[in-house]
Write a protein that holds these residues in place. Structure first.
Motif, PDB file in Angstrom:
ATOM      1  N   ASN A   7       0.853  -1.172   0.000  1.00 20.70           N
ATOM      2  CA  ASN A   7       0.000   0.000   0.000  1.00 20.70           C
ATOM      3  C   ASN A   7       0.899   1.235   0.000  1.00 20.70           C
ATOM      4  OD1 ASN A   7      -1.331   2.273   1.644  1.00 20.70           O
ATOM      5  ND2 ASN A   7      -3.054   1.004   1.002  1.00 20.70           N
ATOM      6  N   THR A   8       0.479   2.251  -0.683  1.00 16.75           N
ATOM      7  CA  THR A   8       1.254   3.481  -0.834  1.00 16.75           C
ATOM      8  C   THR A   8       1.771   4.011   0.494  1.00 16.75           C
ATOM      9  OG1 THR A   8      -0.031   4.056  -2.788  1.00 16.75           O
ATOM     10  CG2 THR A   8       1.141   5.849  -1.701  1.00 16.75           C
ATOM     11  N   THR A   9       0.896   4.126   1.472  1.00 20.96           N
ATOM     12  CA  THR A   9       1.331   4.705   2.747  1.00 20.96           C
ATOM     13  C   THR A   9       2.336   3.801   3.452  1.00 20.96           C
ATOM     14  OG1 THR A   9      -0.624   3.830   3.892  1.00 20.96           O
ATOM     15  CG2 THR A   9      -0.759   6.085   3.042  1.00 20.96           C
ATOM     16  N   HIS A  10       2.244   2.487   3.253  1.00 22.48           N
ATOM     17  CA  HIS A  10       3.231   1.578   3.842  1.00 22.48           C
ATOM     18  C   HIS A  10       4.589   1.749   3.170  1.00 22.48           C
ATOM     19  CE1 HIS A  10      -0.408  -1.039   4.995  1.00 22.48           C
ATOM     20  NE2 HIS A  10      -0.024  -0.348   6.044  1.00 22.48           N
ATOM     21  N   ILE A  11       4.594   1.897   1.867  1.00 19.63           N
ATOM     22  CA  ILE A  11       5.846   2.115   1.132  1.00 19.63           C
ATOM     23  C   ILE A  11       6.534   3.385   1.644  1.00 19.63           C
ATOM     24  CG2 ILE A  11       6.828   2.716  -1.125  1.00 19.63           C
ATOM     25  CD1 ILE A  11       4.511   0.972  -2.335  1.00 19.63           C
ATOM     26  N   LEU A  12       5.765   4.452   1.746  1.00 13.60           N
ATOM     27  CA  LEU A  12       6.331   5.725   2.195  1.00 13.60           C
ATOM     28  C   LEU A  12       6.776   5.666   3.648  1.00 13.60           C
ATOM     29  CD1 LEU A  12       3.834   8.122   0.386  1.00 13.60           C
ATOM     30  CD2 LEU A  12       6.170   7.526  -0.316  1.00 13.60           C
ATOM     31  N   ALA A  13       5.992   5.005   4.495  1.00 16.98           N
ATOM     32  CA  ALA A  13       6.378   4.859   5.903  1.00 16.98           C
ATOM     33  C   ALA A  13       7.656   4.030   6.032  1.00 16.98           C
ATOM     34  CB  ALA A  13       5.243   4.237   6.706  1.00 16.98           C
ATOM     35  N   ASN A  14       7.798   3.003   5.213  1.00 17.13           N
ATOM     36  CA  ASN A  14       9.034   2.210   5.231  1.00 17.13           C
ATOM     37  C   ASN A  14      10.228   3.063   4.819  1.00 17.13           C
ATOM     38  OD1 ASN A  14       7.819  -0.146   6.131  1.00 17.13           O
ATOM     39  ND2 ASN A  14       7.538  -0.979   4.084  1.00 17.13           N
ATOM     40  N   ASP A  15      10.028   3.937   3.833  1.00 16.13           N
ATOM     41  CA  ASP A  15      11.091   4.874   3.457  1.00 16.13           C
ATOM     42  C   ASP A  15      11.467   5.756   4.643  1.00 16.13           C
ATOM     43  OD1 ASP A  15      11.050   3.941   0.847  1.00 16.13           O
ATOM     44  OD2 ASP A  15      10.161   5.762  -0.009  1.00 16.13           O
ATOM     45  N   HIS A  16      10.461   6.226   5.364  1.00 15.80           N
ATOM     46  CA  HIS A  16      10.717   7.075   6.534  1.00 15.80           C
ATOM     47  C   HIS A  16      11.561   6.329   7.569  1.00 15.80           C
ATOM     48  CE1 HIS A  16       6.776   9.523   5.696  1.00 15.80           C
ATOM     49  NE2 HIS A  16       7.752   9.850   4.858  1.00 15.80           N
ATOM     50  N   ARG A  17      11.196   5.074   7.843  1.00 18.06           N
ATOM     51  CA  ARG A  17      11.945   4.289   8.834  1.00 18.06           C
ATOM     52  C   ARG A  17      13.393   4.082   8.405  1.00 18.06           C
ATOM     53  NH1 ARG A  17       7.300   5.012  10.018  1.00 18.06           N
ATOM     54  NH2 ARG A  17       8.321   6.969  10.490  1.00 18.06           N
ATOM     55  N   LYS A  18      13.582   3.842   7.111  1.00 17.08           N
ATOM     56  CA  LYS A  18      14.931   3.618   6.595  1.00 17.08           C
ATOM     57  C   LYS A  18      15.789   4.867   6.787  1.00 17.08           C
ATOM     58  CE  LYS A  18      17.306   2.088   2.390  1.00 17.08           C
ATOM     59  NZ  LYS A  18      17.132   1.802   0.965  1.00 17.08           N
ATOM     60  N   LEU A  69      -2.153  21.402   3.871  1.00 16.51           N
ATOM     61  CA  LEU A  69      -1.231  20.338   4.256  1.00 16.51           C
ATOM     62  C   LEU A  69      -0.380  19.903   3.058  1.00 16.51           C
ATOM     63  CD1 LEU A  69      -0.376  18.440   6.602  1.00 16.51           C
ATOM     64  CD2 LEU A  69      -2.156  16.865   5.832  1.00 16.51           C
ATOM     65  N   LEU A  70      -1.003  19.797   1.919  1.00 12.16           N
ATOM     66  CA  LEU A  70      -0.290  19.404   0.706  1.00 12.16           C
ATOM     67  C   LEU A  70       0.713  20.481   0.279  1.00 12.16           C
ATOM     68  CD1 LEU A  70      -0.176  17.015  -1.204  1.00 12.16           C
ATOM     69  CD2 LEU A  70      -1.980  18.072  -2.557  1.00 12.16           C
ATOM     70  N   GLU A 115       3.010  13.874   7.890  1.00 12.12           N
ATOM     71  CA  GLU A 115       2.532  12.883   6.930  1.00 12.12           C
ATOM     72  C   GLU A 115       1.893  11.675   7.602  1.00 12.12           C
ATOM     73  OE1 GLU A 115       4.936  13.403   2.786  1.00 12.12           O
ATOM     74  OE2 GLU A 115       5.512  11.730   4.050  1.00 12.12           O
ATOM     75  N   GLU A 116       2.433  11.246   8.741  1.00  5.23           N
ATOM     76  CA  GLU A 116       1.938   9.979   9.262  1.00  5.23           C
ATOM     77  C   GLU A 116       1.655   9.897  10.759  1.00  5.23           C
ATOM     78  OE1 GLU A 116       4.776   6.624   9.802  1.00  5.23           O
ATOM     79  OE2 GLU A 116       6.061   7.802   8.476  1.00  5.23           O
ATOM     80  N   GLU A 120      -5.194  13.576  12.022  1.00  6.71           N
ATOM     81  CA  GLU A 120      -5.632  13.946  10.675  1.00  6.71           C
ATOM     82  C   GLU A 120      -4.448  14.215   9.743  1.00  6.71           C
ATOM     83  OE1 GLU A 120      -8.944  16.570  10.225  1.00  6.71           O
ATOM     84  OE2 GLU A 120      -9.868  15.883  12.080  1.00  6.71           O
ATOM     85  N   ASN A 121      -3.459  13.336   9.830  1.00  9.62           N
ATOM     86  CA  ASN A 121      -2.266  13.492   9.002  1.00  9.62           C
ATOM     87  C   ASN A 121      -2.563  13.170   7.539  1.00  9.62           C
ATOM     88  OD1 ASN A 121      -1.720  10.571   8.474  1.00  9.62           O
ATOM     89  ND2 ASN A 121      -1.439  10.517  10.685  1.00  9.62           N
ATOM     90  N   MET A 122      -1.570  13.386   6.705  1.00 18.11           N
ATOM     91  CA  MET A 122      -1.735  13.193   5.264  1.00 18.11           C
ATOM     92  C   MET A 122      -2.094  11.745   4.929  1.00 18.11           C
ATOM     93  SD  MET A 122       0.931  13.986   2.175  1.00 18.11           S
ATOM     94  CE  MET A 122       0.889  15.758   2.407  1.00 18.11           C
TER      95      MET A 122
END
Length: 165
Positions: A7-18, A69-70, A115-116, A120-122
């Motif tokens: 899922n898009t938000t999971h991909i982006l969150a994984n990038d954040h963790r990295k 927000l955007l 973002e996360e 009411e984050n993005m």
């Protein structure tokens, strides 16, 4: 990435963790060579991440989530990209190198919160908006692979600005 976690938000969150891990690695790095190597990893990952967000994720959200927000996300990206470019082009021997990486970390932490993590984050808004996050995720993964090949072949160009002249 694990199957089912596309899922898009999971991909982006994984990038954040990295990237968060890279910042931790930078803080514990000893010696200029190690700091320089980790800083370049941070910069390359942030370039990849901002490109896929700005080319695919953010445009898909336009008109479907809080406009302020955007807009803030685009401006925050440009602020971070200014530092990414300076760090990428600089040397770990420079007087302000460590300080630039520290400020970049603080900017990214704030951006990730919006973002996360905050109410009411993005990502929450994206999940309830009429956006096909699974379709977007495939586009993002494809673009990310293309960018990784470019990075390996000849390196990524300087991060381009959208809101800063």
């Amino acid at each position: 990435m694990a199957a089912g976690n596309t899922n898009t938000t999971h991909i982006l969150a994984n990038d954040h963790r990295k990237v968060e891990k890279f910042f931790t690695d930078f803080e514990s790095a000893s010696g200029r060579d190690q700091k320089s190597r980790v800083a370049r990893q941070i910069c390359n990952d942030l370039k990849l991440h901002t490109i896929i967000e700005e080319e695919i994720f953010y445009p898909a959200l336009e008109g479907k989530i809080d406009e302020d927000l955007l807009k803030e996300a685009y401006v925050e990206h440009d602020g971070a990209k200014l530092l990414v470019n300076e760090i990428s082009e600089g040397s770990a021997d420079e007087e302000f190198f460590d300080a630039k990486v520290t400020v970049l970390k603080e900017q990214i932490e704030h951006h990730v919160k919006e973002e996360e993590k905050q109410h009411e984050n993005m990502f929450q808004q994206a999940r309830v908006a009429e956006v096909d996050l699974h379709e977007i995720s495939q586009q993002m993964l494809d673009r990310k692979e293309e960018l990784k090949r470019l990075a390996e072949a000849k390196g990524l160009p300087a991060a381009g600005m959208r809101t800063v002249e």
